[in-house]
Structures are given as structure tokens and as C-alpha cells.
Design an enzyme around this catalytic site. Structure first.
Site, PDB file in Angstrom:
ATOM      1  N   HIS A 260      34.034  42.030  80.463  1.00  0.00           N
ATOM      2  CA  HIS A 260      35.237  41.436  79.869  1.00  0.00           C
ATOM      3  C   HIS A 260      36.471  41.858  80.641  1.00  0.00           C
ATOM      4  O   HIS A 260      36.625  43.007  81.065  1.00  0.00           O
ATOM      5  CB  HIS A 260      35.321  41.736  78.368  1.00  0.00           C
ATOM      6  CG  HIS A 260      35.627  43.125  77.957  1.00  0.00           C
ATOM      7  ND1 HIS A 260      36.918  43.614  77.894  1.00  0.00           N
ATOM      8  CD2 HIS A 260      34.831  44.140  77.523  1.00  0.00           C
ATOM      9  CE1 HIS A 260      36.901  44.855  77.447  1.00  0.00           C
ATOM     10  NE2 HIS A 260      35.644  45.210  77.231  1.00  0.00           N
ATOM     11  N   ASP A 272      38.009  50.649  80.176  1.00  0.00           N
ATOM     12  CA  ASP A 272      37.557  49.620  79.231  1.00  0.00           C
ATOM     13  C   ASP A 272      38.422  48.375  79.382  1.00  0.00           C
ATOM     14  O   ASP A 272      39.427  48.243  78.705  1.00  0.00           O
ATOM     15  CB  ASP A 272      37.654  50.178  77.807  1.00  0.00           C
ATOM     16  CG  ASP A 272      37.189  49.183  76.756  1.00  0.00           C
ATOM     17  OD1 ASP A 272      36.446  48.243  77.101  1.00  0.00           O
ATOM     18  OD2 ASP A 272      37.591  49.337  75.587  1.00  0.00           O
ATOM     19  N   GLU A 306      37.102  39.828  74.476  1.00  0.00           N
ATOM     20  CA  GLU A 306      36.030  40.685  73.960  1.00  0.00           C
ATOM     21  C   GLU A 306      36.566  41.658  72.928  1.00  0.00           C
ATOM     22  O   GLU A 306      35.879  41.979  71.938  1.00  0.00           O
ATOM     23  CB  GLU A 306      35.370  41.441  75.106  1.00  0.00           C
ATOM     24  CG  GLU A 306      34.131  42.247  74.707  1.00  0.00           C
ATOM     25  CD  GLU A 306      34.432  43.641  74.181  1.00  0.00           C
ATOM     26  OE1 GLU A 306      33.521  44.272  73.613  1.00  0.00           O
ATOM     27  OE2 GLU A 306      35.593  44.100  74.330  1.00  0.00           O
ATOM     28  N   GLU A 307      37.784  42.132  73.152  1.00  0.00           N
ATOM     29  CA  GLU A 307      38.333  43.161  72.279  1.00  0.00           C
ATOM     30  C   GLU A 307      38.632  42.649  70.869  1.00  0.00           C
ATOM     31  O   GLU A 307      38.912  43.442  69.976  1.00  0.00           O
ATOM     32  CB  GLU A 307      39.600  43.764  72.898  1.00  0.00           C
ATOM     33  CG  GLU A 307      39.374  44.530  74.191  1.00  0.00           C
ATOM     34  CD  GLU A 307      38.582  45.819  74.010  1.00  0.00           C
ATOM     35  OE1 GLU A 307      38.134  46.091  72.876  1.00  0.00           O
ATOM     36  OE2 GLU A 307      38.408  46.545  74.991  1.00  0.00           O
ATOM     37  N   HIS A 426      40.904  52.899  74.349  1.00  0.00           N
ATOM     38  CA  HIS A 426      41.836  52.111  73.527  1.00  0.00           C
ATOM     39  C   HIS A 426      43.195  52.787  73.375  1.00  0.00           C
ATOM     40  O   HIS A 426      43.887  52.567  72.375  1.00  0.00           O
ATOM     41  CB  HIS A 426      41.230  51.796  72.162  1.00  0.00           C
ATOM     42  CG  HIS A 426      40.179  50.731  72.215  1.00  0.00           C
ATOM     43  ND1 HIS A 426      39.698  50.100  71.083  1.00  0.00           N
ATOM     44  CD2 HIS A 426      39.502  50.179  73.256  1.00  0.00           C
ATOM     45  CE1 HIS A 426      38.774  49.210  71.427  1.00  0.00           C
ATOM     46  NE2 HIS A 426      38.635  49.245  72.744  1.00  0.00           N
TER      47      HIS A 426
END
Length: 463
Positions: A260, A272, A306-307, A426
């Protein structure tokens, strides 16, 4: 995200699926590819994506300008390498937060992140008594709320073994007017925005705070008043999946590798998941010179949103016809492959063709003297799951997400026991300069080698 049109319609899809030269793969293609997907080469893409985030408010979030610029970054490089690039427009419902304010006692403003898709407070917010759950009460049983005077209050609780959905449902049943929650970690300054994946089950405003602030709130005098103002709207929107594939290879046997491209809206998202998306991009660029040598067609996809819950990959998978599903030999995915306090987890379906993908990863790591552990394929919620649900073989890896490294893992992988695998998961600190370049240099070639092996495999996926 706006401004993208669906270029992967019938015309482009037909072009992408035209039979290519399904010549036998040249010997050593997998090793050749792995030698070119180096940690340094991938890191250059991470630096590029970091610059994009820095120029766009510190984020490449799925609904932010930084994501659109990330799409342009990837697309330009794929085209320069000779690929035809397609875009699949993906409709979704965005959750636009207009206000998230929390004030309590003499503590002053406290940062709160509204849980996506939960209700707003009344206009102007609500004022209520704060009810922290006492030590030993997790909020996962109705009895945890008894005797606390919950009706009309704002309940404060830590995330626990049950789901946030369960905690919120029980707090609401006890009469709470809102819920505040936090995650206990060795990095108590962190704050995580949660998502209500089943919005109808969330009936009161819900938000998260850091563990540090959760402790401060818990220490307020009994009956302390809080002011909570959470305002948000559901907004129809679109994101995009970026798609390219090799000119050669059997179109009846497609190996898809993806990652992603979006970050959370709270940070730049370099581990991420630029670490995986950058690896997919470098693999595509490296394979371009020999893209007619593959036996199975290779498709590269950079997923959007995606998140927000595998939005891009879920839409892509759901749109596949039964005939198209049958063309997929394997789907490779990865998440956070350069965690600062890294371990190495190889995803395993336990049996079948997915397990054969696991064995390719473990063969690579064993041959290179690198430790690893297997974990269930669904231990990390990500873009491979919609394909597994369709019966397509999936595989991949991660270097640790929210877990805490054990002493045994520290002895095996190095790093610091008792700390998160990635304390910047995150968070705004998920930046290029903070990733583990050793882990990246070990994992990126492994991803490329497994892809090259699958692209060269004359039997996997065939009867």
C-alpha cells in the site's frame, strides 16, 4: 482522493491481459533480481517519499495531497522503465474530522483523535463527568461498569483483549455518553487513531488519547468534568490503485506483488508502508530489462487507502470475475519490513499453495543465515487478505508491528527487549531516517527473490 480517472477500464484491462511471450524463464532470474533490489536502492525511494510527505504537511495519507504526489512519483518511474501504467479508481466513504477537542479539569487541552466512523458529539460538544475504569477492570465485561455511576458520563478505559467494539457497546449499555480509550505500550507518548470497522455498533462519540494522557486523566479528582467536542462527516470520495505488469509471461498465470502506497493521516508512513511499496517499485524497475523472460506474468500494484481498511485491494479483488480470479498464481504482500527494533515474521497459511510461498521465504532466509519465525497469514491485517478470501494463494512478511520484543527475540535479532518493534508505527516519527536499514537490506532482496521464483515457476498454480 480526487483528480484520478479510472484508466483501467475494459480497453486497458484487455491490453494488460493480451497474451505475451510465455518463454521459459532464464536460469537464475530470481537470484539476478534479488541482487538488484538492494537496501540502498529501495532506501532511495523512501527518501523520495519522505520528501513528498515533508512538502505536504508531514503525511501521505490516502485522502491527502501527499498521496496524489506519491502516485505521480511511482507512475513516473514505472513509465520511464517502459511499463504501461494503469489507474483503477476506487470509490469509498471518507471520514472527515472537523474538530476533536478534549479539555479536563486543570490539565488544559488534551490531544484526542476521533475514532473513524463513530458518531459526533452534539454541536458545541458535551460536558460530563469523567469515569475512569478502576485497575483490574478491562471494560470487556458488563460487570466492569457496575457501581461507577456511568450514566451520562465519559468513560475512560485502556484497550484490552476484547475489541474496541465490545468495550464501547458495554460502556454504552451502562449509560455512557462517550468513550475515551488508549493503548498501553512501552512508548506511552504515542497516540493511535482507531477505526470502527462496523460503524452501526458504535452509538456514542469515541476517541483515543495517549497512555500518558490517559494516566493523567485517571489521576483527576473524583467527579472531574470534561469537555469533549468531536465533529466529523462521512464524505463520498475516491482513491486509486496504480497498476503495471510485465510485457512477457503467461497471462493465464499471474503473480501479483503489491504494497500500500498510502500512509496514515497522522504521519509520513515510511516503514508503514513505503518500505514495502518502495521494494515493489524497485523490483519492477529492476525486472523491466528482463520482463519478457518471465514464465508467469507479473503484476505490480500500489494500493490506495489500505489504512482505512484495505479499501483499494478489497475493491480490486471484489471486481475480479471468476475467470480472472483463476488466473492468479500467487499474491505477495508485505508490511513494515524495516522496523527500527526489527524481528522477522513470515506469513504462513499453514497448508496448500500459500504454504509453498512461505517455504520460498524460509529457504531464502535459511540460505543467508537470517533468523525468522512464521506467524499466521492474518496476523497483520493488510492487502493480501481479500485475495486469500477468494482462495488465491498469498504470502509475505513483516518485521514487527505493535508487538513488544522479548528477550529471546533480542538475543536472536538484536535490538532492545521490552520495547515496541516499531515505536513510530502510525506516528509522525515514522520517517526515512528512523527505519532499520539492515532489516531493509535483508528483507527487500528476499521479497524480490520470492517474486522471481514464482515468476519462473512452471508448476505453482497449475493442475
Amino acid at each position: 482522493m480526487r483528480g484520478f480517472r479510472w484508466a483501467l477500464g475494459a480497453v486497458l484491462l484487455a491490453a494488460l491481459l493480451l497474451p505475451g511471450s510465455a518463454s521459459a524463464a532464464s536460469p537464475g532470474l530470481a537470484g539476478w533480481l534479488a541482487s538488484r533490489v538492494t537496501g540502498d536502492a529501495v532506501y532511495a525511494h523512501l527518501v523520495g517519499l519522505q520528501r513528498i510527505a515533508d512538502a505536504n504537511g508531514g503525511t501521505r495519507g490516502y485522502d491527502q495531497p501527499g498521496f496524489a504526489e506519491s502516485v505521480r512519483y511511482v507512475s513516473a518511474r514505472l513509465r520511464s522503465a517502459g511499463y504501461q501504467v494503469g489507474y483503477q479508481t476506487v470509490p469509498y466513504t471518507d471520514f472527515v474530522v472537523d474538530n476533536e477537542t478534549l479539555q479536563a479539569g486543570g490539565l488544559g487541552p488534551i490531544r484526542a483523535l476521533m475514532t473513524r466512523f463513530t458518531p459526533s458529539t452534539p454541536p458545541g460538544g458535551l460536558d460530563a463527568r469523567l469515569v475512569p475504569l478502576p485497575a483490574g477492570r478491562t471494560g470487556c465485561a458488563a460487570a466492569d461498569y457496575e457501581g461507577l455511576g456511568v450514566p451520562g458520563s465519559v468513560v475512560l478505559l485502556a484497550r484490552s483483549s476484547c475489541t474496541l467494539q465490545v468495550q464501547q457497546h458495554l460502556a454504552t449499555a451502562a449509560g455512557a455518553s462517550a468513550v475515551l480509550t488508549y493503548r498501553r505500550t512501552p512508548s506511552p507518548e504515542n497516540i493511535y487513531r482507531f477505526i470502527a470497522f462496523d460503524p452501526p455498533d458504535f452509538t456514542v462519540p469515541t476517541a483515543s488519547v495517549s497512555e500518558e494522557d490517559g494516566v493523567r486523566l485517571t489521576q483527576l479528582a473524583t467527579g472531574a468534568k470534561v469537555h469533549l467536542d468531536l465533529q466529523a462527516r462521512n464524505v463520498p470520495s475516491t482513491t486509486v490503485n496504480v497498476i503495471a505488469e510485465t510485457a512477457g509471461g503467461d497471462p493465464g498465470h499471474v503473480v501479483l506483488t503489491g504494497g500500500h502506497l498510502d500512509s496514515v493521516t497522522e504521519g509520513p508512513g515510511i516503514n508503514d508502508n513505503a518500505s514495502a511499496a518502495g521494494t515493489v517499485l524497485q523490483t519492477a524497475l529492476s525486472l523491466a530489462a528482463r520482463q519478457r523472460d518471465v514464465m508467469n506474468k507479473v503484476r505490480f500494484v500500489f494500493w490506495g487507502a489500505e489504512e482505512l481498511g484495505d479499501i483499494g485491494s478489497g475493491y480490486y479483488a471484489a471486481a475480479l470475475s471468476p475467470e480472472e480470479r483463476g488466473r492468479f498464481t500467487a499474491v505477495l504482500n508485505a508490511e513494515l519490513i524495516a522496523s527500527p527494533n526489527a524481528v522477522r515474521f513470515v506469513w504462513d497459511t499453514g497448508s496448500g499453495k500459500g504454504h509453498a510461498i512461505t517455504e520460498l521465504f524460509t529457504r531464502w532466509f535459511t540460505q543467508h543465515g537470517l533468523p525468522y519465525a512464521t506467524e499466521p497469514f492474518d496476523a497483520v491485517g493488510s492487502d493480501h487478505l481479500p485475495f486469500h478470501d477468494l482462495g488465491i494463494p498469498v504470502g509475505g512478511l513483516d518485521s514487527g508491528v505493535l508487538g513488544v520484543k522479548t528477550p529471546a527475540q533480542a538475543a536472536e535479532y538484536g535490538g532492545q527487549a521490552g520495547q515496541l518493534f516499531d515505536r513510530c508505527y502510525h506516528q509522525p516519527c515514522d520517517r526515512a531516517e528512523g527505519i532499520n536499514r539492515t532489516a531493509l537490506a535483508e528483507n527487500a532482496p528476499a521479497m524480490a527473490w520470492v517474486l522471481g521464483s514464482l515468476a519462473s515457476d512452471a508448476s505453482l498454480g497449475r493442475a
